[in-house]
Scaffold this active site. Structure first.
Site, PDB file in Angstrom:
ATOM      1  N   ARG A 175       0.490  91.287  25.612  1.00  0.00           N
ATOM      2  CA  ARG A 175       1.308  92.193  26.414  1.00  0.00           C
ATOM      3  C   ARG A 175       0.995  91.961  27.883  1.00  0.00           C
ATOM      4  O   ARG A 175      -0.085  91.512  28.241  1.00  0.00           O
ATOM      5  CB  ARG A 175       1.023  93.632  26.016  1.00  0.00           C
ATOM      6  CG  ARG A 175       1.518  93.869  24.593  1.00  0.00           C
ATOM      7  CD  ARG A 175       1.530  95.312  24.263  1.00  0.00           C
ATOM      8  NE  ARG A 175       2.428  96.053  25.136  1.00  0.00           N
ATOM      9  CZ  ARG A 175       2.459  97.377  25.189  1.00  0.00           C
ATOM     10  NH1 ARG A 175       1.645  98.083  24.451  1.00  0.00           N
ATOM     11  NH2 ARG A 175       3.300  97.995  25.989  1.00  0.00           N
ATOM     12  N   LYS A 225      -1.955  75.956  25.902  1.00  0.00           N
ATOM     13  CA  LYS A 225      -1.742  75.289  24.610  1.00  0.00           C
ATOM     14  C   LYS A 225      -2.158  73.822  24.637  1.00  0.00           C
ATOM     15  O   LYS A 225      -1.709  73.045  25.456  1.00  0.00           O
ATOM     16  CB  LYS A 225      -0.261  75.409  24.222  1.00  0.00           C
ATOM     17  CG  LYS A 225       0.036  74.911  22.829  1.00  0.00           C
ATOM     18  CD  LYS A 225       1.240  75.618  22.269  1.00  0.00           C
ATOM     19  CE  LYS A 225       1.783  74.927  21.057  1.00  0.00           C
ATOM     20  NZ  LYS A 225       2.860  75.653  20.419  1.00  0.00           N
ATOM     21  N   ARG A 263       7.962  74.464  16.755  1.00  0.00           N
ATOM     22  CA  ARG A 263       8.362  75.642  15.987  1.00  0.00           C
ATOM     23  C   ARG A 263       9.508  76.346  16.681  1.00  0.00           C
ATOM     24  O   ARG A 263       9.769  76.143  17.851  1.00  0.00           O
ATOM     25  CB  ARG A 263       7.159  76.592  15.831  1.00  0.00           C
ATOM     26  CG  ARG A 263       6.080  76.003  14.938  1.00  0.00           C
ATOM     27  CD  ARG A 263       4.820  76.852  14.905  1.00  0.00           C
ATOM     28  NE  ARG A 263       5.095  78.173  14.365  1.00  0.00           N
ATOM     29  CZ  ARG A 263       4.815  79.307  14.986  1.00  0.00           C
ATOM     30  NH1 ARG A 263       4.237  79.293  16.171  1.00  0.00           N
ATOM     31  NH2 ARG A 263       5.102  80.462  14.438  1.00  0.00           N
TER      32      ARG A 263
HETATM   33  C1  BTN Z   1       4.702  73.894  17.864  1.00  0.00           C
HETATM   34  O1  BTN Z   1       5.802  74.231  18.309  1.00  0.00           O
HETATM   35  O2  BTN Z   1       3.667  74.424  18.262  1.00  0.00           O
HETATM   36  C2  BTN Z   1       4.600  72.815  16.801  1.00  0.00           C
HETATM   37  C3  BTN Z   1       4.574  71.457  17.392  1.00  0.00           C
HETATM   38  C4  BTN Z   1       4.474  70.355  16.351  1.00  0.00           C
HETATM   39  C5  BTN Z   1       4.660  68.989  16.957  1.00  0.00           C
HETATM   40  C6  BTN Z   1       4.367  67.898  15.977  1.00  0.00           C
HETATM   41  S1  BTN Z   1       4.223  66.302  16.754  1.00  0.00           S
HETATM   42  C7  BTN Z   1       4.181  65.545  15.198  1.00  0.00           C
HETATM   43  C8  BTN Z   1       5.201  66.257  14.338  1.00  0.00           C
HETATM   44  N1  BTN Z   1       6.524  65.702  14.537  1.00  0.00           N
HETATM   45  C9  BTN Z   1       7.366  66.582  15.077  1.00  0.00           C
HETATM   46  O3  BTN Z   1       8.559  66.346  15.355  1.00  0.00           O
HETATM   47  N2  BTN Z   1       6.737  67.742  15.301  1.00  0.00           N
HETATM   48  C10 BTN Z   1       5.359  67.698  14.852  1.00  0.00           C
END
Ligand code: BTN
Length: 327
Positions: free
Chosen positions: A320, A186, A121
């Site tokens: 925070r 994460k 993201r």
């Molecule tokens: C995030 O930033 O939290 C989202 C990560 C999403 C990763 C997945 S892996 C499978 C799919 N292909 C990608 O290029 N991204 C998503």
């Protein structure tokens, strides 16, 4: 010779000499060595055991279609139209989007052992070493316009939590909108992408990345706190977890237009990592602070601020400073 063939031999986690690998594959030791170099370029750590050979510590569980299909529920099997397993590709989301745009993506699932341009993201890169994690994308077509997708990315988070619970992983939480955390670190992320009309039919690609057996040396480029499922459940099977994910995600997508996020809201709240905590929400340059109340029926973040309740449909939430645990 492909890198896959070398990996199948190394997947058992034992030490293999260059000579043995060369013999098994019918190529020279130099040819083997060149493939192993490529493996390093794909981000996967290889141990060189002096005088003995090469080893993938702890081995790798490569994806196998028959194992995944074996664990699918009858409902998921019916909803799945195509299961594509790739070695290395740029991004499973790109591949699924291609199919969605071509109009033949409904129920298409794409998985890869490695992504050369995995996307996260907010334009971030998603670190995707070979064979260690899950990179899964699922395309689905909705008839009722983009509005029916409201809250879908949060519902996907709930589906992941349920799949993990069915694999015996408890204590997982969600950070709005859909980061999957364990003890604040994460474990998994979701990237939803759309194609089509705001009013007419639209296709959505649900991209899920889960850290299963990634090693710190393979994750040097990750800027946030992360962890792998194997640190919680060393025996967890990647193939089984993929099936468990599909068992949750496919019915979710099939019923979402009818059920909407309100059907998932309570389940989301039950694992809300930041409930009642002091957070800041960033939307572009704008920063708002307050106490997280929870989420609305539309999946928006509800924040109690000094100026009253504010609702956020997008942005990034973080704890925070005063709330962060000392590291
Ligand atoms: C995030 O930033 O939290 C989202 C990560 C999403 C990763 C997945 S892996 C499978 C799919 N292909 C990608 O290029 N991204 C998503």
């Amino acid at each position: 010779m492909t890198i896959e063939r070398v990996l199948h031999l190394l997947a058992d986690g034992a030490v293999h000499s260059g000579e043995e690998l060369g013999q098994a594959l019918g190529v020279s030791r130099t040819a083997v060595w060149k493939q192993l170099k490529k493996l390093e370029e794909l981000g996967t750590e290889l141990q060189v055991v002096k005088g003995r050979g090469y080893q993938l510590e702890n081995g790798l569980e490569l994806m196998r279609e028959e194992l995944i299909r074996h664990d699918l529920t009858p409902e998921a099997s019916t909803l799945l139209t195509e299961l594509e397993l790739n070695g290395s590709i740029d991004s499973t989301n790109n591949r699924a989007l291609e199919r969605a745009r071509a109009g033949n993506g409904h129920g298409f699932v794409c998985l890869a052992e490695h992504q050369s341009a995995g996307r996260g993201r907010h334009g971030r890169k998603w670190v995707s070493p070979y064979g260690r994690n899950i990179y899964l994308s699922l395309a689905w077509e909705f008839g009722g316009g983009a509005a029916v997708l409201e809250g879908l990315s949060l519902a996907v988070g709930v589906a992941i939590v349920r799949a993990l619970q069915s694999a015996g992983v408890d204590g997982v939480e969600l950070k709005w909108p859909n980061d999957v955390l364990f003890q604040g670190k994460k474990l998994a992320g979701v990237l939803l992408e759309m194609n089509g009309d705001a009013a007419g039919p639209c296709q959505v690609v649900v991209g899920v990345g889960i850290n299963v057996a990634m090693r710190p040396s393979e994750a040097k480029d990750i800027e946030q706190q992360w962890m792998s499922l194997h640190a919680i459940q060393p025996e967890l099977s990647r193939n089984r977890l993929i099936a468990a994910l599909l068992n949750e995600l496919l019915p979710l997508l099939a019923n979402y237009q009818r059920q909407g996020f309100s059907h998932y809201r309570q389940a989301w709240e039950a694992v809300n990592a930041y409930k009642g905590r002091e957070v800041e929400v960033r939307v572009g340059e704008q920063l708002s602070m307050g106490t997280m109340i929870g989420v609305s029926d539309a999946g928006a973040l509800r924040l109690a601020t000094e100026a009253g309740e504010k609702t956020f449909y997008g942005g990034e939430a973080s704890l925070r400073r005063s709330e962060k645990e000392p590291s």
